[in-house]
Design a protein around this motif. Structure first.
Motif, PDB file in Angstrom:
ATOM      1  N   ALA A 217      27.188  13.713 -17.010  1.00  0.00           N
ATOM      2  CA  ALA A 217      27.621  12.322 -17.038  1.00  0.00           C
ATOM      3  C   ALA A 217      27.957  11.921 -18.468  1.00  0.00           C
ATOM      4  O   ALA A 217      27.351  12.393 -19.411  1.00  0.00           O
ATOM      5  CB  ALA A 217      26.518  11.413 -16.497  1.00  0.00           C
ATOM      6  N   PRO A 218      28.960  11.030 -18.665  1.00  0.00           N
ATOM      7  CA  PRO A 218      29.278  10.574 -20.011  1.00  0.00           C
ATOM      8  C   PRO A 218      28.144   9.752 -20.584  1.00  0.00           C
ATOM      9  O   PRO A 218      27.387   9.108 -19.867  1.00  0.00           O
ATOM     10  CB  PRO A 218      30.525   9.691 -19.783  1.00  0.00           C
ATOM     11  N   ALA A 219      28.054   9.800 -21.921  1.00  0.00           N
ATOM     12  CA  ALA A 219      26.977   9.045 -22.570  1.00  0.00           C
ATOM     13  C   ALA A 219      27.219   7.563 -22.398  1.00  0.00           C
ATOM     14  O   ALA A 219      28.294   7.058 -22.721  1.00  0.00           O
ATOM     15  CB  ALA A 219      26.942   9.395 -24.066  1.00  0.00           C
ATOM     16  N   GLN A 220      26.244   6.851 -21.879  1.00  0.00           N
ATOM     17  CA  GLN A 220      26.340   5.422 -21.669  1.00  0.00           C
ATOM     18  C   GLN A 220      25.001   4.806 -22.011  1.00  0.00           C
ATOM     19  O   GLN A 220      23.996   5.475 -22.146  1.00  0.00           O
ATOM     20  CB  GLN A 220      26.710   5.104 -20.213  1.00  0.00           C
ATOM     21  N   ALA A 221      25.031   3.485 -22.117  1.00  0.00           N
ATOM     22  CA  ALA A 221      23.779   2.776 -22.389  1.00  0.00           C
ATOM     23  C   ALA A 221      22.848   2.942 -21.205  1.00  0.00           C
ATOM     24  O   ALA A 221      23.298   3.005 -20.059  1.00  0.00           O
ATOM     25  CB  ALA A 221      24.071   1.297 -22.626  1.00  0.00           C
ATOM     26  N   PRO A 222      21.548   3.030 -21.444  1.00  0.00           N
ATOM     27  CA  PRO A 222      20.604   3.185 -20.335  1.00  0.00           C
ATOM     28  C   PRO A 222      20.731   2.035 -19.354  1.00  0.00           C
ATOM     29  O   PRO A 222      21.012   0.900 -19.719  1.00  0.00           O
ATOM     30  CB  PRO A 222      19.235   3.160 -21.039  1.00  0.00           C
TER      31      PRO A 222
ATOM     32  N   ARG B  40       7.915  15.616   1.140  1.00  0.00           N
ATOM     33  CA  ARG B  40       9.205  15.800   1.793  1.00  0.00           C
ATOM     34  C   ARG B  40      10.300  15.510   0.781  1.00  0.00           C
ATOM     35  O   ARG B  40      10.196  14.570  -0.007  1.00  0.00           O
ATOM     36  CB  ARG B  40       9.331  14.855   2.999  1.00  0.00           C
ATOM     37  N   VAL B  41      11.351  16.325   0.800  1.00  0.00           N
ATOM     38  CA  VAL B  41      12.457  16.145  -0.144  1.00  0.00           C
ATOM     39  C   VAL B  41      13.292  14.932   0.300  1.00  0.00           C
ATOM     40  O   VAL B  41      13.864  14.937   1.388  1.00  0.00           O
ATOM     41  CB  VAL B  41      13.338  17.403  -0.208  1.00  0.00           C
ATOM     42  N   VAL B  42      13.349  13.907  -0.546  1.00  0.00           N
ATOM     43  CA  VAL B  42      14.174  12.742  -0.220  1.00  0.00           C
ATOM     44  C   VAL B  42      15.461  12.719  -1.032  1.00  0.00           C
ATOM     45  O   VAL B  42      16.366  11.943  -0.743  1.00  0.00           O
ATOM     46  CB  VAL B  42      13.393  11.425  -0.415  1.00  0.00           C
ATOM     47  N   TYR B  43      15.553  13.563  -2.048  1.00  0.00           N
ATOM     48  CA  TYR B  43      16.813  13.697  -2.775  1.00  0.00           C
ATOM     49  C   TYR B  43      16.856  15.050  -3.456  1.00  0.00           C
ATOM     50  O   TYR B  43      15.866  15.516  -4.032  1.00  0.00           O
ATOM     51  CB  TYR B  43      16.991  12.601  -3.831  1.00  0.00           C
ATOM     52  N   ALA B  44      18.031  15.691  -3.404  1.00  0.00           N
ATOM     53  CA  ALA B  44      18.279  16.944  -4.115  1.00  0.00           C
ATOM     54  C   ALA B  44      19.752  16.959  -4.495  1.00  0.00           C
ATOM     55  O   ALA B  44      20.623  17.096  -3.646  1.00  0.00           O
ATOM     56  CB  ALA B  44      17.936  18.154  -3.244  1.00  0.00           C
ATOM     57  N   GLY B  45      20.039  16.769  -5.775  1.00  0.00           N
ATOM     58  CA  GLY B  45      21.429  16.717  -6.211  1.00  0.00           C
ATOM     59  C   GLY B  45      21.527  16.339  -7.672  1.00  0.00           C
ATOM     60  O   GLY B  45      20.546  16.368  -8.415  1.00  0.00           O
ATOM     61  N   ALA B  46      22.732  15.972  -8.090  1.00  0.00           N
ATOM     62  CA  ALA B  46      22.984  15.645  -9.499  1.00  0.00           C
ATOM     63  C   ALA B  46      23.671  14.296  -9.625  1.00  0.00           C
ATOM     64  O   ALA B  46      24.508  14.098 -10.498  1.00  0.00           O
ATOM     65  CB  ALA B  46      23.832  16.748 -10.148  1.00  0.00           C
ATOM     66  N   GLY B  47      23.307  13.352  -8.756  1.00  0.00           N
ATOM     67  CA  GLY B  47      23.996  12.063  -8.741  1.00  0.00           C
ATOM     68  C   GLY B  47      23.327  10.971  -9.546  1.00  0.00           C
ATOM     69  O   GLY B  47      23.791   9.833  -9.499  1.00  0.00           O
ATOM     70  N   LEU B  48      22.275  11.272 -10.291  1.00  0.00           N
ATOM     71  CA  LEU B  48      21.583  10.243 -11.057  1.00  0.00           C
ATOM     72  C   LEU B  48      21.759  10.523 -12.541  1.00  0.00           C
ATOM     73  O   LEU B  48      21.249  11.525 -13.060  1.00  0.00           O
ATOM     74  CB  LEU B  48      20.098  10.207 -10.689  1.00  0.00           C
ATOM     75  N   ARG B  49      22.495   9.670 -13.229  1.00  0.00           N
ATOM     76  CA  ARG B  49      22.834   9.888 -14.634  1.00  0.00           C
ATOM     77  C   ARG B  49      21.579  10.077 -15.484  1.00  0.00           C
ATOM     78  O   ARG B  49      20.609   9.336 -15.380  1.00  0.00           O
ATOM     79  CB  ARG B  49      23.623   8.676 -15.158  1.00  0.00           C
ATOM     80  N   GLY B  50      21.617  11.099 -16.333  1.00  0.00           N
ATOM     81  CA  GLY B  50      20.522  11.355 -17.249  1.00  0.00           C
ATOM     82  C   GLY B  50      19.468  12.313 -16.723  1.00  0.00           C
ATOM     83  O   GLY B  50      18.585  12.724 -17.474  1.00  0.00           O
ATOM     84  N   TYR B  51      19.571  12.717 -15.439  1.00  0.00           N
ATOM     85  CA  TYR B  51      18.549  13.582 -14.846  1.00  0.00           C
ATOM     86  C   TYR B  51      19.073  14.986 -14.519  1.00  0.00           C
ATOM     87  O   TYR B  51      18.283  15.856 -14.178  1.00  0.00           O
ATOM     88  CB  TYR B  51      18.006  12.952 -13.563  1.00  0.00           C
ATOM     89  N   GLY B  52      20.368  15.197 -14.605  1.00  0.00           N
ATOM     90  CA  GLY B  52      20.904  16.514 -14.257  1.00  0.00           C
ATOM     91  C   GLY B  52      20.624  16.854 -12.806  1.00  0.00           C
ATOM     92  O   GLY B  52      20.621  15.986 -11.927  1.00  0.00           O
ATOM     93  N   ASN B  53      20.386  18.149 -12.536  1.00  0.00           N
ATOM     94  CA  ASN B  53      20.029  18.578 -11.183  1.00  0.00           C
ATOM     95  C   ASN B  53      18.599  18.126 -10.882  1.00  0.00           C
ATOM     96  O   ASN B  53      17.646  18.589 -11.513  1.00  0.00           O
ATOM     97  CB  ASN B  53      20.147  20.100 -11.056  1.00  0.00           C
ATOM     98  N   LEU B  54      18.467  17.268  -9.904  1.00  0.00           N
ATOM     99  CA  LEU B  54      17.219  16.538  -9.689  1.00  0.00           C
ATOM    100  C   LEU B  54      16.696  16.738  -8.274  1.00  0.00           C
ATOM    101  O   LEU B  54      17.472  16.787  -7.309  1.00  0.00           O
ATOM    102  CB  LEU B  54      17.476  15.038  -9.925  1.00  0.00           C
ATOM    103  N   ILE B  55      15.374  16.816  -8.164  1.00  0.00           N
ATOM    104  CA  ILE B  55      14.697  16.815  -6.862  1.00  0.00           C
ATOM    105  C   ILE B  55      13.684  15.672  -6.879  1.00  0.00           C
ATOM    106  O   ILE B  55      12.957  15.484  -7.865  1.00  0.00           O
ATOM    107  CB  ILE B  55      13.977  18.147  -6.586  1.00  0.00           C
TER     108      ILE B  55
ATOM    109  N   TYR C  94      11.691  15.833 -10.413  1.00  0.00           N
ATOM    110  CA  TYR C  94      11.808  17.086 -11.171  1.00  0.00           C
ATOM    111  C   TYR C  94      13.268  17.184 -11.638  1.00  0.00           C
ATOM    112  O   TYR C  94      14.172  17.430 -10.826  1.00  0.00           O
ATOM    113  CB  TYR C  94      11.446  18.278 -10.284  1.00  0.00           C
ATOM    114  N   ALA C  95      13.516  17.023 -12.948  1.00  0.00           N
ATOM    115  CA  ALA C  95      14.879  16.884 -13.453  1.00  0.00           C
ATOM    116  C   ALA C  95      15.282  18.020 -14.388  1.00  0.00           C
ATOM    117  O   ALA C  95      14.434  18.763 -14.891  1.00  0.00           O
ATOM    118  CB  ALA C  95      15.016  15.546 -14.186  1.00  0.00           C
ATOM    119  N   HIS C  96      16.611  18.124 -14.616  1.00  0.00           N
ATOM    120  CA  HIS C  96      17.261  19.066 -15.541  1.00  0.00           C
ATOM    121  C   HIS C  96      17.214  20.522 -15.049  1.00  0.00           C
ATOM    122  O   HIS C  96      17.343  21.459 -15.843  1.00  0.00           O
ATOM    123  CB  HIS C  96      16.641  18.991 -16.949  1.00  0.00           C
TER     124      HIS C  96
END
Length: 297
Positions: free
Chosen positions: A152-157, A217-232, A244-246
């Protein structure tokens, strides 16, 4: 003879009076002449001036506006995504989509008000089909890699949700048997800070195992949250989530049940400056210091 002379004087007097009257008459001014030639006819007539009022469009009413400010509802801010709202509310993004009849989770508007706590009777509600977020969750058959993960591009938090007033956890929900998500050889390189770092940063080598810190239970697995990379994100009960990020590779998919200690990912550096695992524990959506829950090493 006398009569003839008298008539002559009379006519002379009349003549003199007529001349004097002519000299005393006002000078006439000639009437203006209007030019009706071709040039004059080609000039357009001046238009009558009129004041035109601008058209004002009625203000758009966004979904849920009637619930703004009520407990258990959240007003969408710039930069928000449904995944982030769900993480900050301690919920499954699919549940929030269902509670608010959101068919496309990528289409939420600034100012829209969404429910972030279950409505009464939601346990028997029938879930409507919901499209996945723009970045599809990874699966065991097609793991995400550091090279292919979008950065993701660098943006303000993005500001987090305002804290929801905590409610007492149901009996037994505080008794989660937590465990470390990384091998004992991994080193904590950044501790918990509620403002700057909402979890622990644990360094390691690319491909080191990342394991579930508790049953869930896994409620999310992907890379759609800016700043977390590949996230579970795992949901352990109605009180606790863990994140669990990056990761370099994701080995589980959404709705999958996992056991404590089960390998769910491989450590990596997606959306990070080094190889590390960013690990969070959230109680009712609010980040808490994981070292207060994890066993001593």
């Amino acid at each position: 003879m006398l009569e003839s002379r008298s008539l002559g004087w009379m006519w002379a007097a009349i003549l003199v009076a007529t001349l004097l009257a002519a000299c005393a008459s006002p000078k006439r001014t000639p009437a203006p002449v209007e030019d009706r030639g071709p040039a004059a006819r080609s000039q357009p007539a001046p238009a009558a001036s009129a004041t035109t009022l601008p058209l004002v469009e009625p203000a758009k009413t966004l979904p849920g506006a009637e619930n703004a400010g009520k407990p258990g509802y959240y007003t969408v801010r710039p930069g928000d995504t449904l995944i982030r709202i769900a993480l900050d509310a301690g919920q499954n993004w699919r549940d929030i989509a269902r509670w608010n009849n959101i068919e496309n989770p990528n289409l939420i508007e600034v100012g829209q008000v969404v429910r972030v706590i279950p409505p009464a009777g939601s346990e028997v509600a029938v879930a409507r089909p919901v499209a996945p977020p723009a970045v599809a969750p990874s699966s065991a058959a097609a793991p995400a890699s550091a090279a292919s993960a979008p950065r993701a591009p660098a943006q303000a938090p993005v500001a987090s949700l305002p804290p929801i007033a905590p409610t007492p956890a149901p009996a037994g929900e505080e008794d989660v048997p937590w465990g470390w998500p990384t091998p004992t050889s991994a080193t904590v390189v950044a501790g918990f800070d509620e403002q700057k770092n909402k979890g622990l940063d644990i360094a390691g080598k690319p491909g080191d195992p990342v394991v579930a810190s508790a049953d869930g239970r896994v409620v999310y697995a992907g890379a759609g949250l800016r700043g977390y990379g590949n996230l579970i994100i795992l949901k352990h009960n109605n009180t606790y989530l863990s994140a669990y990020a990056h990761n370099q590779t994701l080995l589980v998919k959404e709705d999958q049940t996992v056991r404590k200690g089960q390998k769910i990912a491989e450590m990596g550096s997606t959306d990070a400056d080094r190889v590390k695992l960013h690990f969070e524990i959230r109680r009712q959506g609010r980040p808490v210091d994981p070292t207060r829950y994890l066993p001593a090493r």
